[in-house]
Scaffold this active site. Structure first.
Site, PDB file in Angstrom:
ATOM      1  N   ARG A  94       0.846  -1.218   0.000  1.00  0.00           N
ATOM      2  CA  ARG A  94       0.000   0.000   0.000  1.00  0.00           C
ATOM      3  C   ARG A  94       0.869   1.251   0.000  1.00  0.00           C
ATOM      4  O   ARG A  94       1.997   1.235  -0.442  1.00  0.00           O
ATOM      5  CB  ARG A  94      -0.981   0.019   1.181  1.00  0.00           C
ATOM      6  CG  ARG A  94      -1.675  -1.299   1.499  1.00  0.00           C
ATOM      7  CD  ARG A  94      -2.493  -1.844   0.362  1.00  0.00           C
ATOM      8  NE  ARG A  94      -3.293  -2.991   0.805  1.00  0.00           N
ATOM      9  CZ  ARG A  94      -3.806  -3.885  -0.022  1.00  0.00           C
ATOM     10  NH1 ARG A  94      -3.605  -3.811  -1.331  1.00  0.00           N
ATOM     11  NH2 ARG A  94      -4.551  -4.880   0.437  1.00  0.00           N
ATOM     12  N   HIS A 148      -0.233 -16.888  -6.281  1.00  0.00           N
ATOM     13  CA  HIS A 148      -1.125 -17.432  -5.249  1.00  0.00           C
ATOM     14  C   HIS A 148      -2.014 -18.570  -5.766  1.00  0.00           C
ATOM     15  O   HIS A 148      -3.234 -18.474  -5.796  1.00  0.00           O
ATOM     16  CB  HIS A 148      -1.971 -16.350  -4.568  1.00  0.00           C
ATOM     17  CG  HIS A 148      -2.535 -15.286  -5.475  1.00  0.00           C
ATOM     18  ND1 HIS A 148      -3.226 -15.569  -6.611  1.00  0.00           N
ATOM     19  CD2 HIS A 148      -2.506 -13.944  -5.383  1.00  0.00           C
ATOM     20  CE1 HIS A 148      -3.601 -14.425  -7.184  1.00  0.00           C
ATOM     21  NE2 HIS A 148      -3.172 -13.433  -6.465  1.00  0.00           N
ATOM     22  N   ASP A 169       1.386 -12.802  -0.445  1.00  0.00           N
ATOM     23  CA  ASP A 169       0.148 -12.067  -0.743  1.00  0.00           C
ATOM     24  C   ASP A 169      -0.381 -11.404   0.528  1.00  0.00           C
ATOM     25  O   ASP A 169      -1.591 -11.251   0.705  1.00  0.00           O
ATOM     26  CB  ASP A 169      -0.904 -12.972  -1.377  1.00  0.00           C
ATOM     27  CG  ASP A 169      -2.021 -12.174  -2.035  1.00  0.00           C
ATOM     28  OD1 ASP A 169      -1.854 -10.953  -2.223  1.00  0.00           O
ATOM     29  OD2 ASP A 169      -3.062 -12.778  -2.366  1.00  0.00           O
ATOM     30  N   ASN A 174      -1.242  -2.567  -7.217  1.00  0.00           N
ATOM     31  CA  ASN A 174      -2.672  -2.209  -7.239  1.00  0.00           C
ATOM     32  C   ASN A 174      -3.018  -1.112  -6.225  1.00  0.00           C
ATOM     33  O   ASN A 174      -3.863  -1.282  -5.357  1.00  0.00           O
ATOM     34  CB  ASN A 174      -3.554  -3.450  -7.031  1.00  0.00           C
ATOM     35  CG  ASN A 174      -3.344  -4.141  -5.692  1.00  0.00           C
ATOM     36  OD1 ASN A 174      -2.273  -4.043  -5.098  1.00  0.00           O
ATOM     37  ND2 ASN A 174      -4.356  -4.826  -5.215  1.00  0.00           N
ATOM     38  N   HIS A 187      -5.581  -4.540   5.061  1.00  0.00           N
ATOM     39  CA  HIS A 187      -6.712  -3.603   4.990  1.00  0.00           C
ATOM     40  C   HIS A 187      -7.027  -3.241   6.430  1.00  0.00           C
ATOM     41  O   HIS A 187      -7.020  -4.137   7.298  1.00  0.00           O
ATOM     42  CB  HIS A 187      -7.955  -4.264   4.389  1.00  0.00           C
ATOM     43  CG  HIS A 187      -7.830  -4.634   2.944  1.00  0.00           C
ATOM     44  ND1 HIS A 187      -7.979  -3.716   1.928  1.00  0.00           N
ATOM     45  CD2 HIS A 187      -7.568  -5.811   2.342  1.00  0.00           C
ATOM     46  CE1 HIS A 187      -7.821  -4.325   0.763  1.00  0.00           C
ATOM     47  NE2 HIS A 187      -7.561  -5.597   0.978  1.00  0.00           N
ATOM     48  N   LEU A 198      -8.563 -13.176  -1.819  1.00  0.00           N
ATOM     49  CA  LEU A 198      -8.744 -13.664  -3.190  1.00  0.00           C
ATOM     50  C   LEU A 198      -7.388 -14.078  -3.738  1.00  0.00           C
ATOM     51  O   LEU A 198      -6.408 -13.372  -3.498  1.00  0.00           O
ATOM     52  CB  LEU A 198      -9.360 -12.577  -4.072  1.00  0.00           C
ATOM     53  CG  LEU A 198     -10.846 -12.333  -3.795  1.00  0.00           C
ATOM     54  CD1 LEU A 198     -11.333 -11.071  -4.482  1.00  0.00           C
ATOM     55  CD2 LEU A 198     -11.693 -13.541  -4.229  1.00  0.00           C
ATOM     56  N   ALA A 220     -11.114  -8.108   0.388  1.00  0.00           N
ATOM     57  CA  ALA A 220     -10.328  -9.345   0.379  1.00  0.00           C
ATOM     58  C   ALA A 220      -8.897  -9.030   0.755  1.00  0.00           C
ATOM     59  O   ALA A 220      -8.325  -8.063   0.256  1.00  0.00           O
ATOM     60  CB  ALA A 220     -10.366  -9.951  -1.020  1.00  0.00           C
TER      61      ALA A 220
HETATM   62  C1  NCD Z   1      -5.284  -8.297  -2.587  1.00  0.00           C
HETATM   63  C2  NCD Z   1      -5.401  -6.845  -2.128  1.00  0.00           C
HETATM   64  O1  NCD Z   1      -6.044  -6.583  -1.118  1.00  0.00           O
HETATM   65  O2  NCD Z   1      -4.822  -5.979  -2.773  1.00  0.00           O
HETATM   66  N1  NCD Z   1      -6.265  -9.068  -1.900  1.00  0.00           N
HETATM   67  C3  NCD Z   1      -6.221 -10.387  -1.646  1.00  0.00           C
HETATM   68  O3  NCD Z   1      -7.188 -10.936  -1.130  1.00  0.00           O
HETATM   69  N2  NCD Z   1      -5.166 -11.106  -1.941  1.00  0.00           N
HETATM   70  C4  NCD Z   1      -5.418  -8.386  -4.046  1.00  0.00           C
HETATM   71  C5  NCD Z   1      -5.024  -9.710  -4.619  1.00  0.00           C
HETATM   72  O4  NCD Z   1      -3.852 -10.058  -4.643  1.00  0.00           O
HETATM   73  O5  NCD Z   1      -5.913 -10.438  -5.074  1.00  0.00           O
HETATM   74 ZN    ZN Z   2      -2.103 -10.079  -4.015  1.00  0.00          ZN
END
Ligand code: NCD
Ligand code: ZN
Length: 345
Positions: free
Chosen positions: A17, A174, A247, A41, A251, A219, A263
């Site tokens: 982030r 993943h 991964d 992202n 959040h 996810l 997710a």
């Molecule tokens: C990831 C995210 O929060 O950016 N979330 C997740 O569940 N892994 C996005 C991703 O890698 O799918």
């Molecule tokens: Zn990810």
């Protein structure tokens, strides 16, 4: 006391982030990991080499003094990505991979790819210059059940990309299914897969039994138990095509604990303890180093880290905080639901 010395690990899929969250989480990675592939992202996403350069500077500025950490930057592939910019990013040494998010597949992926034909020129260039494509392997077709989205992606998308561009190096990120593991095992070259910490530990019951558990939702979503078993077998096999990508996806709690929770699972802080536990359970401690520290660099054409890490198994459980406090708010730490006895010295 039982101890285990391994090369310092790397994380081949990480969300850091920006701003307050970045400042709050980076130390949990830089303490244990030499390098990490940084997911692009953000809002807005890291699309150009220039974006990646600026983001890398923000990450480096947040690394705690004294930690040695190298962020390996990625570009977020869009239908407007320029092949020349991607090539320049690789040539300058800044860009390690390009990330394909099918539009709508996961957090902040609405700017991702809808039509693979539109990104073919970029993928062709990547195949030519030897730049790896990291793939979020899920279809987004509403008709496809969320638990089948990875398997359908392999059949309908990944196989098509790989047939058209056999020279393109693809990381299936993943991996969460037996189909994913088998697909990687069946490929003779240019395909590898990362596996997260949490997918080795949870299955879909952990999300849904006894009430809905948002902190186990990520996810691709965790699947049935036999898929978890297939992932464990692959990760602990020592096979060079599988390596760690946590991964870890922080959040803040209000975004997870609500009617439409995000997710993502936060594991950076306790990943090494969790993995040592899993590998010991599978009688594969001697293959932990391959998974966390050797296979990933070999795939990306980088040397393993010089430094070593020592893990020790303690009588008393190692206690991690249940939440970390960041300027942006509290973030819940992944709870493996078993006591952790392996600690990083
Ligand atoms: C990831 C995210 O929060 O950016 N979330 C997740 O569940 N892994 C996005 C991703 O890698 O799918
Ligand atoms: Zn990810």
């Amino acid at each position: 006391m039982k101890t285990l010395s391994i090369r310092r690990p790397d994380d081949w899929h990480l969300h850091l982030r920006d701003g307050g969250v970045l400042a709050g989480v980076i130390g949990d990675t830089s303490r244990h990991f030499g390098r990490a592939i940084i997911m692009p992202n953000l809002v807005p996403p890291v699309v150009t080499t220039e974006d990646a350069k600026a983001y890398r500077e923000r990450i480096m500025a947040a690394v705690p003094a004294g930690d040695r950490f190298e962020p390996l930057m990625t570009l977020y592939l869009t239908e407007h990505t320029q092949a020349d910019d991607v090539e320049e990013g690789k040539k300058s040494g800044l860009i390690t991979a390009v990330k394909l998010y099918p539009a709508g597949a996961t957090t902040n992926s609405h700017g991702g790819v809808r039509d693979l034909d539109k990104v073919m020129p970029v993928l062709e260039r990547m195949a030519k210059i030897g730049l790896t494509l990291c793939v979020h392997g899920e279809v987004t077709t509403p008709e496809v059940d969320i638990f089948d989205r990875e398997a359908v992606f392999i059949e309908e998308k990944l196989e098509v990309i790989r047939r058209r561009l056999p020279d393109l190096k693809v990381t299936m990120e993943h991996v969460t299914t037996k189909e994913g593991v088998d697909y990687i095992l069946g490929a003779d070259r240019n395909l590898a897969g990362s596996i997260t910490t949490h997918h080795l530990i949870i299955n879909r019951n952990d999300i849904l039994v006894g009430g809905i558990r948002p902190h186990y939702y990520c996810l691709p979503v965790a699947k049935r138990e036999h898929h978890r078993q297939a992932l464990r077998k692959a990760a602990t096999s020592g096979d060079a095509r599988f390596f760690l990508g946590t991964d870890s996806a922080p959040h803040v709690d209000p975004l997870k604990e609500c009617a439409c929770g995000c997710a993502g699972i936060y594991t950076s802080i306790n990943t090494m303890s969790c993995l040592a536990h899993v590998f010991e359970e599978e009688n594969a401690l001697e293959r932990l180093e391959a998974f966390t520290s050797l296979n990933g660099p070999a795939w990306y054409g980088l040397p393993a880290n010089d430094e070593m890490m020592t893990l020790e198994k303690r009588e008393e459980a190692v206690v991690y905080p249940s939440k970390i406090d960041t300027e942006a708010g509290l973030i819940t730490v992944f709870d493996p639901k078993f006591p952790l006895h392996w600690a990083v010295r």
